[in-house]
Scaffold this active site. Structure first.
Site, PDB file in Angstrom:
ATOM      1  N   GLY A   1     -75.534  26.318 -46.927  1.00 38.05           N
ATOM      2  CA  GLY A   1     -75.557  27.722 -47.327  1.00 38.05           C
ATOM      3  C   GLY A   1     -74.883  28.607 -46.309  1.00 38.05           C
TER       4      GLY A   1
ATOM      5  N   ARG B   1     -85.934  32.638 -47.661  1.00 37.32           N
ATOM      6  CA  ARG B   1     -87.310  32.919 -47.271  1.00 37.32           C
ATOM      7  C   ARG B   1     -87.350  33.354 -45.812  1.00 37.32           C
ATOM      8  NH1 ARG B   1     -90.204  27.375 -49.168  1.00 37.32           N
ATOM      9  NH2 ARG B   1     -88.251  26.530 -48.313  1.00 37.32           N
TER      10      ARG B   1
ATOM     11  N   GLY C   1     -88.416  33.530 -41.950  1.00 34.29           N
ATOM     12  CA  GLY C   1     -88.684  32.472 -40.991  1.00 34.29           C
ATOM     13  C   GLY C   1     -87.526  32.359 -40.021  1.00 34.29           C
ATOM     14  N   LYS C   2     -87.417  31.232 -39.360  1.00 35.19           N
ATOM     15  CA  LYS C   2     -86.392  31.026 -38.342  1.00 35.19           C
ATOM     16  C   LYS C   2     -84.987  31.183 -38.907  1.00 35.19           C
ATOM     17  CE  LYS C   2     -84.863  27.596 -34.922  1.00 35.19           C
ATOM     18  NZ  LYS C   2     -85.116  26.237 -34.360  1.00 35.19           N
TER      19      LYS C   2
ATOM     20  N   GLN D   1     -85.722  23.513 -54.919  1.00 39.95           N
ATOM     21  CA  GLN D   1     -85.085  23.845 -56.197  1.00 39.95           C
ATOM     22  C   GLN D   1     -86.034  23.549 -57.349  1.00 39.95           C
ATOM     23  OE1 GLN D   1     -81.124  22.391 -56.949  1.00 39.95           O
ATOM     24  NE2 GLN D   1     -80.447  22.737 -54.847  1.00 39.95           N
TER      25      GLN D   1
ATOM     26  N   HIS E   1     -74.472  19.758 -55.182  1.00 38.96           N
ATOM     27  CA  HIS E   1     -75.035  18.426 -55.331  1.00 38.96           C
ATOM     28  C   HIS E   1     -75.486  18.302 -56.780  1.00 38.96           C
ATOM     29  CE1 HIS E   1     -76.674  14.706 -54.118  1.00 38.96           C
ATOM     30  NE2 HIS E   1     -77.838  15.084 -53.606  1.00 38.96           N
TER      31      HIS E   1
ATOM     32  N   SER F   1     -55.410  -6.377 -29.939  1.00 40.17           N
ATOM     33  CA  SER F   1     -55.028  -7.655 -29.324  1.00 40.17           C
ATOM     34  C   SER F   1     -55.119  -8.778 -30.359  1.00 40.17           C
ATOM     35  CB  SER F   1     -55.960  -7.959 -28.151  1.00 40.17           C
ATOM     36  OG  SER F   1     -57.252  -8.309 -28.621  1.00 40.17           O
TER      37      SER F   1
END
Length: 357
Positions: free
Chosen positions: A49, A68, A70-71, A109, A130, A276
């Site tokens: 994303g 959402r 958060g971090k 999803q 996907h 080789s």
């Protein structure tokens, strides 16, 4: 930034003719004209994303993010996305978007689909990177909505690579597919969107073939099989008295730093012809035993992908309340194994890493 420019063409791939679509098929003016009346809503600011959204933004397309808090939400803010302007809760972004790029995790999803579906009104476009959710709809319950284009662009690499190659003026190779053409213009818009997210060239596939090959590949030579082979060779060397550094160098370091880049640049046939005579003889003698030993495993794997066993396992495990704790245990097993602890030390010895922690 130097930009490589090429055009749509039909090429011979090992005896089969295929059409590839390239960056110059969609110059920036055409990209902007195609989506001049659209709001591109990118759902999820994970690696894919983030990479696709930033590339679209840099290309001048109107992009918003659905994420959402958060971090990852905080990372989006740090990278210039503004809450209430172009950064929204996921369902708000779905409602605002005319092209909804569903780059959420496969498990999420499925979870959010009942709330998302009513917001995908006729005339919108639903985009995936996907084929998972659509192909395995008996497990995800995600059905193509009426009056909505359903399309796919699948970059052949991580979101980090999508972003880096775009910034270098290159571009990742991607596949694309149209599952449902409600507008009559889905293919044209899919190709344009694929160039917009940073593809250098694209080839056409189907949702089914994309998801089968993708799940098969990442469990096979891209990650699963290669980890298994690395681990097995390293263990045999260690069991026969070789030091950790020697075992790692002969298993991983020489492969990734010397041979694999040459194979990527020139091909395995060139590699065989430019080593080789001793190495050549050994490789010629042993590739077929390895092929014969591994092919049944690959056949078993493909069947497991095709019949939905892999997706059922993924959705089940990734939906468990203790998913992250159990995942961390599995990742710790790899991270703390001797081979990859040795690798951390070996990487520090590379000249370009001198002085780095």
């Amino acid at each position: 930034m130097t930009t490589q420019t090429r055009t749509m063409k039909t090429l011979n791939f090992g005896g089969s003719e295929e059409t590839v679509y390239e960056r110059s098929d969609v110059p920036k003016e055409k990209l902007l004209e195609t989506f001049k009346d659209d709001t591109i809503a990118v759902l999820g600011y994970g690696p894919q994303g983030r990479g696709q959204a930033l590339n679209l933004r840099d290309n001048g397309v109107n992009v918003i993010i659905g994420q959402r808090e958060g971090k990852t939400y905080q990372q989006a803010i740090e990278e210039g996305w503004v809450p209430g302007k172009n950064l929204f809760p996921v369902l708000d972004a779905v409602e605002k978007g005319t092209v909804v790029m569903n780059l959420l995790s496969d498990a999420f999803q499925k979870e959010i689909w009942p709330q998302m579906k009513p917001l995908l009104t006729p005339g919108k476009t639903l985009y995936f990177s996907h084929g998972f959710s659509i192909v395995y709809k008996d497990q995800t319950h995600i059905e193509a909505p009426e009056g909505v284009d359903v399309i796919l662009v699948a970059p052949k690499g991580s979101g980090f690579t999508v972003r880096r190659l775009f910034q270098e003026g290159r571009g990742i190779n991607s596949s694309f597919a149209v599952y449902k053409d409600a507008s009559g213009h889905a293919k044209e818009r899919t190709i344009a969107l694929g160039i917009g997210i940073g593809s250098g060239y694209m080839y056409e596939t189907t949702f089914e073939k994309e998801v089968y090959s993708d799940l098969f590949g990442e469990r096979g030579v891209l990650m699963g099989a290669i980890q298994g082979l690395f681990q097995a060779q390293y263990e045999v060397l260690r069991a026969n008295g070789h030091s950790p550094s020697e075992a790692f160098n002969e298993t991983v370091e020489e492969a990734t730093q010397s041979l694999y880049p040459l194979i990527g640049e020139k091909g395995m046939d060139w590699m065989y012809s430019n080593c080789s005579t001793t190495a050549m003889r050994g490789a010629l003698d042993w590739w077929k035993p390895f092929h014969d030993a591994s092919k049944p495993v690959f056949e078993q794997l493909y069947q497991s992908v095709r019949d939905g066993t892999e997706t059922a396992r993924s959705l089940d495990r990734n939906s468990q309340p203790d998913y992250r704790e159990k995942l961390e245990e599995e990742l710790r097993e790899i991270r703390e194994s001797e081979i990859w602890r040795t690798g951390k030390t070996v990487r520090q010895l590379r000249p370009e890493n001198a002085g780095k922690n």
